[in-house]
Design a protein around this motif. Structure first.
Motif, PDB file in Angstrom:
ATOM      1  N   GLY A   1      13.745  41.316  -5.110  1.00 22.09           N
ATOM      2  CA  GLY A   1      14.194  39.934  -5.241  1.00 22.09           C
ATOM      3  C   GLY A   1      13.374  39.187  -6.252  1.00 22.09           C
ATOM      4  N   THR A   2      13.861  38.015  -6.634  1.00 24.02           N
ATOM      5  CA  THR A   2      13.151  37.182  -7.596  1.00 24.02           C
ATOM      6  C   THR A   2      13.450  35.722  -7.305  1.00 24.02           C
ATOM      7  OG1 THR A   2      12.674  36.909  -9.957  1.00 24.02           O
ATOM      8  CG2 THR A   2      15.004  37.117  -9.336  1.00 24.02           C
ATOM      9  N   THR A   3      12.725  34.841  -7.970  1.00 25.45           N
ATOM     10  CA  THR A   3      12.978  33.419  -7.818  1.00 25.45           C
ATOM     11  C   THR A   3      12.580  32.689  -9.090  1.00 25.45           C
ATOM     12  OG1 THR A   3      12.731  31.526  -6.328  1.00 25.45           O
ATOM     13  CG2 THR A   3      10.715  32.705  -6.913  1.00 25.45           C
ATOM     14  N   LYS A   4      12.933  31.427  -9.159  1.00 30.31           N
ATOM     15  CA  LYS A   4      12.350  30.485 -10.113  1.00 30.31           C
ATOM     16  C   LYS A   4      11.818  29.335  -9.281  1.00 30.31           C
ATOM     17  CE  LYS A   4      12.896  27.612 -14.161  1.00 30.31           C
ATOM     18  NZ  LYS A   4      13.717  27.218 -15.331  1.00 30.31           N
ATOM     19  N   HIS A   5      10.554  29.039  -9.443  1.00 32.41           N
ATOM     20  CA  HIS A   5       9.928  28.009  -8.627  1.00 32.41           C
ATOM     21  C   HIS A   5      10.325  26.623  -9.142  1.00 32.41           C
ATOM     22  CE1 HIS A   5       7.381  30.525  -6.072  1.00 32.41           C
ATOM     23  NE2 HIS A   5       7.308  31.332  -7.107  1.00 32.41           N
TER      24      HIS A   5
ATOM     25  N   ILE B   1      18.326  27.520   6.205  1.00 28.99           N
ATOM     26  CA  ILE B   1      18.179  26.061   6.341  1.00 28.99           C
ATOM     27  C   ILE B   1      17.947  25.363   5.002  1.00 28.99           C
ATOM     28  CG2 ILE B   1      17.399  26.200   8.717  1.00 28.99           C
ATOM     29  CD1 ILE B   1      14.564  25.773   7.799  1.00 28.99           C
ATOM     30  N   GLY B   2      18.078  26.102   3.888  1.00 24.53           N
ATOM     31  CA  GLY B   2      18.079  25.457   2.587  1.00 24.53           C
ATOM     32  C   GLY B   2      16.741  24.957   2.087  1.00 24.53           C
ATOM     33  N   ILE B   3      15.652  25.583   2.546  1.00 28.03           N
ATOM     34  CA  ILE B   3      14.337  25.255   1.999  1.00 28.03           C
ATOM     35  C   ILE B   3      13.937  26.346   1.015  1.00 28.03           C
ATOM     36  CG2 ILE B   3      13.673  24.000   4.079  1.00 28.03           C
ATOM     37  CD1 ILE B   3      11.953  26.430   4.866  1.00 28.03           C
ATOM     38  N   GLY B   4      12.721  26.276   0.483  1.00 29.62           N
ATOM     39  CA  GLY B   4      12.242  27.388  -0.315  1.00 29.62           C
ATOM     40  C   GLY B   4      11.898  27.021  -1.735  1.00 29.62           C
ATOM     41  N   SER B   5      11.685  28.059  -2.538  1.00 26.42           N
ATOM     42  CA  SER B   5      11.137  27.886  -3.879  1.00 26.42           C
ATOM     43  C   SER B   5      12.065  27.149  -4.826  1.00 26.42           C
ATOM     44  CB  SER B   5      10.772  29.252  -4.463  1.00 26.42           C
ATOM     45  OG  SER B   5      11.870  30.139  -4.389  1.00 26.42           O
ATOM     46  N   SER B   6      13.360  27.211  -4.593  1.00 32.33           N
ATOM     47  CA  SER B   6      14.310  26.471  -5.423  1.00 32.33           C
ATOM     48  C   SER B   6      15.676  26.441  -4.755  1.00 32.33           C
ATOM     49  CB  SER B   6      14.435  27.099  -6.820  1.00 32.33           C
ATOM     50  OG  SER B   6      15.052  28.373  -6.759  1.00 32.33           O
ATOM     51  N   VAL B   7      16.515  25.520  -5.193  1.00 34.70           N
ATOM     52  CA  VAL B   7      17.895  25.458  -4.710  1.00 34.70           C
ATOM     53  C   VAL B   7      18.619  26.763  -5.032  1.00 34.70           C
ATOM     54  CG1 VAL B   7      20.121  24.308  -5.024  1.00 34.70           C
ATOM     55  CG2 VAL B   7      18.033  22.944  -4.854  1.00 34.70           C
ATOM     56  N   ALA B   8      18.365  27.293  -6.222  1.00 35.38           N
ATOM     57  CA  ALA B   8      19.038  28.532  -6.626  1.00 35.38           C
ATOM     58  C   ALA B   8      18.649  29.685  -5.716  1.00 35.38           C
ATOM     59  CB  ALA B   8      18.702  28.858  -8.084  1.00 35.38           C
TER      60      ALA B   8
ATOM     61  N   ILE C   1       5.590  34.533   3.484  1.00 36.43           N
ATOM     62  CA  ILE C   1       4.913  35.835   3.520  1.00 36.43           C
ATOM     63  C   ILE C   1       3.759  35.763   2.535  1.00 36.43           C
ATOM     64  CG2 ILE C   1       5.119  38.329   3.404  1.00 36.43           C
ATOM     65  CD1 ILE C   1       8.098  38.094   3.507  1.00 36.43           C
ATOM     66  N   ASP C   2       2.586  36.060   2.994  1.00 37.02           N
ATOM     67  CA  ASP C   2       1.375  35.941   2.187  1.00 37.02           C
ATOM     68  C   ASP C   2       1.252  37.140   1.244  1.00 37.02           C
ATOM     69  OD1 ASP C   2      -1.007  35.144   1.157  1.00 37.02           O
ATOM     70  OD2 ASP C   2      -2.106  35.137   3.058  1.00 37.02           O
ATOM     71  N   THR C   3       1.896  37.040   0.080  1.00 35.46           N
ATOM     72  CA  THR C   3       1.896  38.127  -0.903  1.00 35.46           C
ATOM     73  C   THR C   3       1.537  37.571  -2.274  1.00 35.46           C
ATOM     74  OG1 THR C   3       4.211  37.862  -1.575  1.00 35.46           O
ATOM     75  CG2 THR C   3       3.776  39.242   0.375  1.00 35.46           C
ATOM     76  N   ARG C   4       1.489  38.454  -3.251  1.00 35.71           N
ATOM     77  CA  ARG C   4       1.180  38.067  -4.630  1.00 35.71           C
ATOM     78  C   ARG C   4       2.265  37.195  -5.247  1.00 35.71           C
ATOM     79  NH1 ARG C   4       1.563  43.554  -8.191  1.00 35.71           N
ATOM     80  NH2 ARG C   4       2.131  42.143  -9.872  1.00 35.71           N
ATOM     81  N   TRP C   5       3.432  37.110  -4.577  1.00 35.97           N
ATOM     82  CA  TRP C   5       4.498  36.205  -5.044  1.00 35.97           C
ATOM     83  C   TRP C   5       3.923  34.814  -5.283  1.00 35.97           C
ATOM     84  CZ3 TRP C   5      10.132  37.178  -4.084  1.00 35.97           C
ATOM     85  CH2 TRP C   5      10.937  36.094  -4.437  1.00 35.97           C
ATOM     86  N   PHE C   6       3.082  34.331  -4.352  1.00 37.65           N
ATOM     87  CA  PHE C   6       2.507  32.988  -4.456  1.00 37.65           C
ATOM     88  C   PHE C   6       1.312  32.961  -5.400  1.00 37.65           C
ATOM     89  CE2 PHE C   6       4.912  32.845  -0.541  1.00 37.65           C
ATOM     90  CZ  PHE C   6       5.515  31.599  -0.606  1.00 37.65           C
ATOM     91  N   THR C   7       0.451  33.962  -5.316  1.00 33.51           N
ATOM     92  CA  THR C   7      -0.727  33.954  -6.181  1.00 33.51           C
ATOM     93  C   THR C   7      -0.339  34.104  -7.646  1.00 33.51           C
ATOM     94  OG1 THR C   7      -1.047  36.322  -5.751  1.00 33.51           O
ATOM     95  CG2 THR C   7      -2.314  34.774  -4.408  1.00 33.51           C
ATOM     96  N   ASP C   8       0.680  34.897  -7.926  1.00 36.34           N
ATOM     97  CA  ASP C   8       1.134  35.047  -9.308  1.00 36.34           C
ATOM     98  C   ASP C   8       1.691  33.739  -9.850  1.00 36.34           C
ATOM     99  OD1 ASP C   8       0.395  37.676  -9.273  1.00 36.34           O
ATOM    100  OD2 ASP C   8       2.430  38.490  -9.165  1.00 36.34           O
ATOM    101  N   ALA C   9       2.339  32.964  -8.976  1.00 35.99           N
ATOM    102  CA  ALA C   9       2.972  31.713  -9.417  1.00 35.99           C
ATOM    103  C   ALA C   9       1.995  30.542  -9.467  1.00 35.99           C
ATOM    104  CB  ALA C   9       4.140  31.373  -8.499  1.00 35.99           C
ATOM    105  N   PHE C  10       1.086  30.476  -8.479  1.00 35.17           N
ATOM    106  CA  PHE C  10       0.279  29.270  -8.319  1.00 35.17           C
ATOM    107  C   PHE C  10      -1.231  29.495  -8.416  1.00 35.17           C
ATOM    108  CE2 PHE C  10       4.111  28.610  -5.575  1.00 35.17           C
ATOM    109  CZ  PHE C  10       4.719  27.658  -6.369  1.00 35.17           C
ATOM    110  N   GLY C  11      -1.684  30.742  -8.382  1.00 39.26           N
ATOM    111  CA  GLY C  11      -3.106  31.017  -8.391  1.00 39.26           C
ATOM    112  C   GLY C  11      -3.688  31.053  -6.992  1.00 39.26           C
TER     113      GLY C  11
END
Length: 269
Positions: free
Chosen positions: A93-97, A157-164, A197-207
């Protein structure tokens, strides 16, 4: 938990994070594993070695982008000489923050299309590519093969990193029900919907510093007062992969430490 001895599992996006944790759990009881990565070759090869050390009967690593149909077919084809696929975990999966969902300029049409291609169309194409081998497993055992979609609370419930991102996961949840109905009785289809989920998904995006603040904020928000890690969610994924869930299909299960419940009033300690 039921044994995965001699079961064949394909796990997309399995170089790191939840995909890798799931692969390790299935490996521990003797599964044959197809690992997949798009860009993280070194991490995926390291995960393959860890799976073998954990007890996997065999492990293969396949590069491929699930948004590309030919890549999906290549990933599925890696299991052809094993003659079956018992388990398909659509984890890639992927996202845009763009966390401010009221900012209508934060996303472009191209962002939606890219996220849909990976998060929604990709899982569909993986099921299509693996279907003959999923049916072959059912023909051998008369036990339904298992497809597990890795979705998100965002799609509920429509929360998260982006509407998309939320929109793609909502579509994935609907597709889970459609495929569960359409592919029964030979193939079960369920979705796991994690919260944080505490993964590199967040650290890669935000540090690291910002991720640490997010982690602590999650603990304060959720009723169980924990920040889930990949292993915590992988236990539920493994349940849906196993015969312990053999009478479950079309389910979308929240595994979010209670995040969907909202703020709670806790008794004093």
């Amino acid at each position: 938990m039921a044994s995965f001895e001699d079961k064949v599992a394909i796990i997309t996006g399995s170089a790191t994070g939840l995909g890798a944790s799931t692969a390790l759990k299935l490996s521990a009881s003797g599964a044959r594993i197809i690992l997949n990565y798009s860009k993280s070759q070194a991490e995926c090869e390291a995960t393959a070695q860890a799976c073998l050390a954990a007890g996997a009967k065999d492990v293969r690593v396949v590069q491929g982008n699930v948004a590309v149909d030919q890549d999906c077919r290549k990933i599925a084809a890696a299991a052809e000489d094993w003659g079956q696929v018992d388990i398909l975990v659509n984890n890639a999966g992927t996202t845009k923050h763009a966390p401010n969902h009221g900012d209508m300029d934060a996303l472009e049409a191209e962002d939606f299309l890219h996220l849909y291609n990976v998060n929604t169309v990709g899982p569909f194409m993986m099921v299509r590519a693996a279907k003959p081998l999923l049916l072959a497993a059912y023909a051998k055992t008369q036990n339904a093969s298992s497809v597990v979609m890795i979705s998100s609370i965002a799609g509920v419930i429509g929360i998260g990193s982006s509407v998309a991102y939320a929109a793609t996961k909502g579509a994935l949840n609907t597709m889970t029900k459609s495929l569960a109905r359409g592919l029964a009785p030979a193939i079960r289809v369920n979705a796991v919907c994690p919260g944080f989920i505490d993964t590199r998904w967040f650290t890669d995006a935000f540090g690291e510093d910002t991720t640490a603040k997010i982690r602590e904020n999650v603990k304060k928000q959720v009723p169980l007062q924990v920040a889930s890690g990949p292993d915590d969610i992988a236990d539920t994924v493994a349940f849906f992969c196993s015969s312990a869930s053999r009478h479950i299909t079309g389910e979308t299960l929240l595994v979010d430490a209670g995040l969907h419940l909202g703020a709670s009033i806790r008794a004093p300690t």
